[in-house]
Design a protein around this motif. Structure first.
Motif, short mmCIF file in Angstrom:
data_model
loop_
_atom_site.label_atom_id
_atom_site.label_comp_id
_atom_site.label_asym_id
_atom_site.label_seq_id
_atom_site.Cartn_x
_atom_site.Cartn_y
_atom_site.Cartn_z
N VAL A 1 0.90 -1.26 -0.30
CA VAL A 1 0.27 -0.20 0.19
C VAL A 1 0.88 1.38 -0.10
O VAL A 1 1.82 1.59 0.63
CB VAL A 1 -1.15 0.11 1.40
N VAL A 2 0.62 2.08 -1.06
CA VAL A 2 1.30 4.20 -0.66
C VAL A 2 -0.06 4.49 -0.12
O VAL A 2 -1.06 4.28 -0.42
CB VAL A 2 1.51 3.99 -2.55
N SER A 3 0.47 4.95 0.91
CA SER A 3 0.16 6.61 1.81
C SER A 3 1.43 7.32 1.54
O SER A 3 2.28 7.60 1.94
CB SER A 3 -0.12 5.37 3.23
N GLN A 4 0.14 8.29 1.41
CA GLN A 4 0.49 10.13 2.13
C GLN A 4 0.08 10.22 3.76
O GLN A 4 -0.93 10.88 3.98
CB GLN A 4 0.47 11.31 0.89
N ASN A 5 1.08 10.62 4.32
CA ASN A 5 0.22 11.40 5.86
C ASN A 5 -0.59 10.27 6.48
O ASN A 5 -2.06 11.04 6.53
CB ASN A 5 -0.61 12.93 6.22
N SER A 6 0.03 8.73 6.66
CA SER A 6 -0.81 7.69 6.69
C SER A 6 -2.90 7.53 6.10
O SER A 6 -3.72 7.33 6.73
CB SER A 6 -1.37 8.34 8.77
N ARG A 7 -2.53 8.28 4.80
CA ARG A 7 -4.06 8.03 3.70
C ARG A 7 -3.89 7.30 2.97
O ARG A 7 -2.42 7.25 2.08
CB ARG A 7 -3.92 9.45 3.99
N ALA A 8 -3.77 5.53 3.21
CA ALA A 8 -4.48 5.03 1.68
C ALA A 8 -4.13 5.91 0.52
O ALA A 8 -5.40 6.77 0.22
CB ALA A 8 -4.41 3.70 1.55
N LEU A 9 -3.24 6.09 -0.80
CA LEU A 9 -3.66 6.60 -1.91
C LEU A 9 -4.15 5.19 -2.47
O LEU A 9 -4.57 5.07 -3.60
CB LEU A 9 -2.29 7.11 -2.38
N ILE B 1 5.44 3.68 1.70
CA ILE B 1 4.99 2.52 0.70
C ILE B 1 5.50 1.07 1.91
O ILE B 1 6.12 0.67 2.60
CB ILE B 1 5.69 2.13 -0.58
N THR B 2 4.03 0.47 2.60
CA THR B 2 4.09 -1.30 3.00
C THR B 2 3.69 -1.90 2.74
O THR B 2 2.38 -2.28 2.04
CB THR B 2 3.21 0.39 4.23
N GLY C 1 5.20 4.70 -17.64
CA GLY C 1 3.74 5.55 -17.88
C GLY C 1 2.38 4.80 -17.84
O GLY C 1 1.47 5.68 -17.55
N ARG C 2 2.85 4.09 -18.35
CA ARG C 2 1.27 2.65 -18.20
C ARG C 2 1.25 2.93 -16.28
O ARG C 2 0.13 3.20 -16.38
CB ARG C 2 1.19 1.64 -18.78
N ASP C 3 2.40 2.12 -16.15
CA ASP C 3 1.98 2.26 -14.72
C ASP C 3 1.81 3.28 -14.25
O ASP C 3 0.60 3.12 -13.17
CB ASP C 3 3.67 1.43 -14.10
N VAL C 4 2.69 4.25 -13.88
CA VAL C 4 1.59 5.54 -13.03
C VAL C 4 0.19 6.20 -13.50
O VAL C 4 -0.80 6.67 -13.07
CB VAL C 4 2.34 7.03 -13.80
N VAL C 5 -0.18 5.98 -14.66
CA VAL C 5 -1.22 5.99 -15.41
C VAL C 5 -2.52 5.31 -14.73
O VAL C 5 -3.50 5.39 -14.05
CB VAL C 5 -1.95 5.94 -17.04
N LYS C 6 -1.99 3.93 -14.44
CA LYS C 6 -2.95 2.55 -13.47
C LYS C 6 -3.14 2.96 -12.38
O LYS C 6 -4.10 3.46 -11.68
CB LYS C 6 -2.06 1.58 -13.54
N LYS C 7 -2.25 3.39 -11.80
CA LYS C 7 -2.71 3.84 -10.29
C LYS C 7 -3.04 5.87 -9.59
O LYS C 7 -3.71 5.36 -8.88
CB LYS C 7 -0.83 4.99 -9.40
N MET D 1 -6.07 5.74 -12.05
CA MET D 1 -7.35 6.04 -12.06
C MET D 1 -7.60 4.84 -10.99
O MET D 1 -8.64 4.61 -10.75
CB MET D 1 -7.21 4.29 -13.73
N GLN D 2 -6.48 4.27 -10.30
CA GLN D 2 -6.47 3.81 -9.65
C GLN D 2 -7.22 4.78 -7.90
O GLN D 2 -8.14 3.94 -7.03
CB GLN D 2 -5.87 3.12 -8.23
N ARG D 3 -6.78 6.00 -7.74
CA ARG D 3 -7.21 6.82 -6.45
C ARG D 3 -8.74 7.37 -7.26
O ARG D 3 -9.42 7.57 -7.59
CB ARG D 3 -6.88 8.55 -7.23
N PRO D 4 -9.62 7.29 -6.20
CA PRO D 4 -11.30 7.66 -5.57
C PRO D 4 -11.69 8.68 -6.63
O PRO D 4 -12.58 9.01 -7.13
CB PRO D 4 -11.30 7.26 -4.37
N SER D 5 -11.45 9.77 -6.06
CA SER D 5 -11.38 10.71 -6.69
C SER D 5 -10.79 11.53 -8.71
O SER D 5 -10.69 12.07 -8.71
CB SER D 5 -10.81 12.11 -5.31
N GLY D 6 -9.64 10.65 -9.08
CA GLY D 6 -8.95 10.60 -10.13
C GLY D 6 -7.58 11.05 -9.80
O GLY D 6 -7.47 11.26 -8.66
N PRO D 7 -7.27 11.72 -11.49
CA PRO D 7 -6.17 12.58 -10.89
C PRO D 7 -5.74 13.58 -10.30
O PRO D 7 -6.91 14.51 -10.99
CB PRO D 7 -5.93 12.15 -12.45
#
Length: 191
Positions: free
Chosen positions: A96-104, A131-132, A166-172, A174-180
């Protein structure tokens, strides 16, 4: 009395140097075995579909630093502490990738942990995320600068890495609930 770091007699010096040489050879042998185990699956999943030859892939694999085993909840990178000095591909498990203890977002097998950092972040900067491991995981880690220097002479390999990452970044994104969303105008930080 102080103990010398290297034994004094010529026999002891020879034995010491042979031990050191053996340690280096064992390390190189171990890294070679890791490359052999990781190589085929990574090649087939990511590089062969893009028409990368085995010879080209071998050059890429020779830039590998190690394969790191992570235990459940082990931290791979800590926000604002860990330097961005490698390129890392998850071989198995999930993190899991997180920022300020919030999962991204979650990173799965055959995805990169640090693909956003590949673009425009130097090796003397720090991760802006943590990253954990969410389960036992294996991560292939490349020497980032060594890899960049290796592929800079091969325009095709450069294009392949830019495409895969680049494709990997786009997938990440798209995973975000609020989009990029980009928060910073100065740095690429669209997590």
């Amino acid at each position: 009395p102080s103990v010398p770091l290297i034994p004094q007699s010529s026999e002891k010096v020879s034995a010491y140097l042979l031990d050191k040489e053996g340690d280096r050879e064992n390390k190189e042998r171990s890294q070679g075995k890791q490359r052999e185990h990781a190589g085929p699956a990574v090649y087939l999943a990511l590089f062969r579909p893009l028409k990368v030859t085995r010879h080209q892939f071998k050059k890429v694999l020779n830039c590998m630093k190690l394969i790191r085993q992570l235990k459940y909840q082990e931290v791979y990178a800590q926000e604002k502490v860990t330097k961005v000095d490698s390129l890392s591909l998850v071989l198995s498990g999930k993190l899991v990738v997180s920022q300020n203890s919030r999962a991204l977002h979650i990173v799965f097998s055959h995805q990169f942990l640090d693909s956003p950092e590949w673009f425009g972040v130097s090796t003397d900067e720090f991760f802006q995320v943590s990253i954990t491991a969410m389960e036992e995981s294996r991560v292939l880690i490349w020497h980032r600068d060594k890899l960049k220097l290796t592929i800079i002479t091969d325009q095709f390999l450069q294009a392949v890495f830019d495409h895969i990452l680049g494709r990997d970044v786009v997938k990440k994104l798209m995973q975000r609930p609020s989009g990029p969303r980009c928060r910073s105008r100065n740095k690429l930080d669209c997590r």
